[in-house]
Design a protein around this motif. Structure first.
Motif, mmCIF file in Angstrom:
data_model
loop_
_atom_site.group_PDB
_atom_site.id
_atom_site.type_symbol
_atom_site.label_atom_id
_atom_site.label_comp_id
_atom_site.label_asym_id
_atom_site.label_seq_id
_atom_site.Cartn_x
_atom_site.Cartn_y
_atom_site.Cartn_z
ATOM 1 N N GLN A 1 0.835 -1.200 0.000
ATOM 2 C CA GLN A 1 0.000 0.000 0.000
ATOM 3 C C GLN A 1 0.870 1.251 0.000
ATOM 4 O OE1 GLN A 1 -3.246 0.146 -0.433
ATOM 5 N NE2 GLN A 1 -3.320 2.370 -0.289
ATOM 6 N N ARG A 2 1.955 1.244 0.782
ATOM 7 C CA ARG A 2 2.862 2.401 0.815
ATOM 8 C C ARG A 2 3.516 2.621 -0.541
ATOM 9 N NH1 ARG A 2 4.346 0.149 5.852
ATOM 10 N NH2 ARG A 2 6.265 -0.656 4.927
ATOM 11 N N ILE A 3 3.919 1.536 -1.200
ATOM 12 C CA ILE A 3 4.530 1.654 -2.527
ATOM 13 C C ILE A 3 3.510 2.200 -3.511
ATOM 14 C CG2 ILE A 3 5.442 0.333 -4.485
ATOM 15 C CD1 ILE A 3 6.852 -1.463 -2.430
ATOM 16 N N LYS A 4 2.281 1.702 -3.464
ATOM 17 C CA LYS A 4 1.234 2.175 -4.371
ATOM 18 C C LYS A 4 0.974 3.664 -4.147
ATOM 19 C CE LYS A 4 -3.518 1.329 -5.773
ATOM 20 N NZ LYS A 4 -4.721 0.536 -5.564
ATOM 21 N N GLU A 5 0.870 4.085 -2.893
ATOM 22 C CA GLU A 5 0.636 5.497 -2.595
ATOM 23 C C GLU A 5 1.825 6.351 -3.033
ATOM 24 O OE1 GLU A 5 -0.481 5.937 1.488
ATOM 25 O OE2 GLU A 5 -2.375 4.864 1.188
ATOM 26 N N LYS B 1 4.081 10.320 -6.797
ATOM 27 C CA LYS B 1 5.090 10.651 -7.814
ATOM 28 C C LYS B 1 4.424 11.000 -9.137
ATOM 29 C CE LYS B 1 8.404 7.539 -5.699
ATOM 30 N NZ LYS B 1 9.016 6.212 -5.826
ATOM 31 N N LEU B 2 3.385 10.274 -9.495
ATOM 32 C CA LEU B 2 2.683 10.546 -10.742
ATOM 33 C C LEU B 2 2.019 11.919 -10.682
ATOM 34 C CD1 LEU B 2 1.755 9.717 -13.527
ATOM 35 C CD2 LEU B 2 -0.143 8.487 -12.454
ATOM 36 N N LYS B 3 1.380 12.246 -9.562
ATOM 37 C CA LYS B 3 0.757 13.561 -9.420
ATOM 38 C C LYS B 3 1.804 14.673 -9.497
ATOM 39 C CE LYS B 3 -3.264 12.109 -6.806
ATOM 40 N NZ LYS B 3 -3.994 12.168 -5.546
ATOM 41 N N GLU B 4 2.959 14.461 -8.883
ATOM 42 C CA GLU B 4 4.028 15.454 -8.943
ATOM 43 C C GLU B 4 4.516 15.631 -10.378
ATOM 44 O OE1 GLU B 4 8.532 16.208 -7.283
ATOM 45 O OE2 GLU B 4 7.252 14.806 -6.208
ATOM 46 N N LEU B 5 4.658 14.542 -11.096
ATOM 47 C CA LEU B 5 5.071 14.611 -12.499
ATOM 48 C C LEU B 5 4.040 15.378 -13.313
ATOM 49 C CD1 LEU B 5 6.958 13.851 -14.832
ATOM 50 C CD2 LEU B 5 5.731 11.674 -14.984
ATOM 51 N N GLN B 6 2.758 15.111 -13.078
ATOM 52 C CA GLN B 6 1.710 15.807 -13.808
ATOM 53 C C GLN B 6 1.738 17.308 -13.510
ATOM 54 O OE1 GLN B 6 -1.535 13.425 -12.329
ATOM 55 N NE2 GLN B 6 -1.667 12.227 -14.227
ATOM 56 N N ARG B 7 1.939 17.681 -12.247
ATOM 57 C CA ARG B 7 2.029 19.106 -11.892
ATOM 58 C C ARG B 7 3.236 19.759 -12.554
ATOM 59 N NH1 ARG B 7 0.487 17.183 -6.664
ATOM 60 N NH2 ARG B 7 2.665 17.193 -6.029
ATOM 61 N N THR B 8 4.342 19.044 -12.597
ATOM 62 C CA THR B 8 5.557 19.581 -13.226
ATOM 63 C C THR B 8 5.335 19.804 -14.714
ATOM 64 O OG1 THR B 8 6.943 18.460 -11.595
ATOM 65 C CG2 THR B 8 8.011 19.159 -13.628
ATOM 66 N N VAL B 9 4.734 18.847 -15.382
ATOM 67 C CA VAL B 9 4.470 18.979 -16.817
ATOM 68 C C VAL B 9 3.516 20.154 -17.064
ATOM 69 C CG1 VAL B 9 3.361 17.873 -18.806
ATOM 70 C CG2 VAL B 9 4.978 16.587 -17.378
ATOM 71 N N THR B 10 2.491 20.287 -16.242
ATOM 72 C CA THR B 10 1.550 21.398 -16.379
ATOM 73 C C THR B 10 2.256 22.732 -16.205
ATOM 74 O OG1 THR B 10 -0.283 20.031 -15.616
ATOM 75 C CG2 THR B 10 -0.579 22.419 -15.478
ATOM 76 N N LEU B 11 3.138 22.819 -15.206
ATOM 77 C CA LEU B 11 3.910 24.037 -14.983
ATOM 78 C C LEU B 11 4.785 24.357 -16.190
ATOM 79 C CD1 LEU B 11 4.989 26.306 -13.099
ATOM 80 C CD2 LEU B 11 6.688 24.647 -12.320
#
Length: 69
Positions: A5-9, A14-24
């Motif tokens: 569960q910790r690995i999945k979270e 990490k995916l959300k951070e990547l998406q925010r970075t790409v949006t920025l």
């Protein structure tokens, strides 16, 4: 909370951070034309981030494979 569960979270964060970075980065690129120095810096940032992402994925999946074996 289990390790899986910790690995999945962690992957989801990490995916959300990547998406925010790409949006920025998209916003920066749309807002103005980049000069050569800025474009190189942006490319370097993207490349470094991609390498870090890949290393973290290898670490997470490597740890998971060791646990399964």
């Amino acid at each position: 909370m289990g390790k899986e569960q910790r690995i999945k979270e962690s992957h989801q964060l990490k995916l959300k951070e990547l998406q925010r970075t790409v949006t920025l980065l998209q916003g920066v690129m749309r807002s103005k034309m980049l000069d050569q120095s800025e474009a190189k810096g942006l490319l370097s940032l993207i490349t470094d981030y991609a390498h870090t992402w890949a290393l973290l994925q290898q670490y997470d999946f490597g740890s998971e494979r060791e646990r399964i074996s």
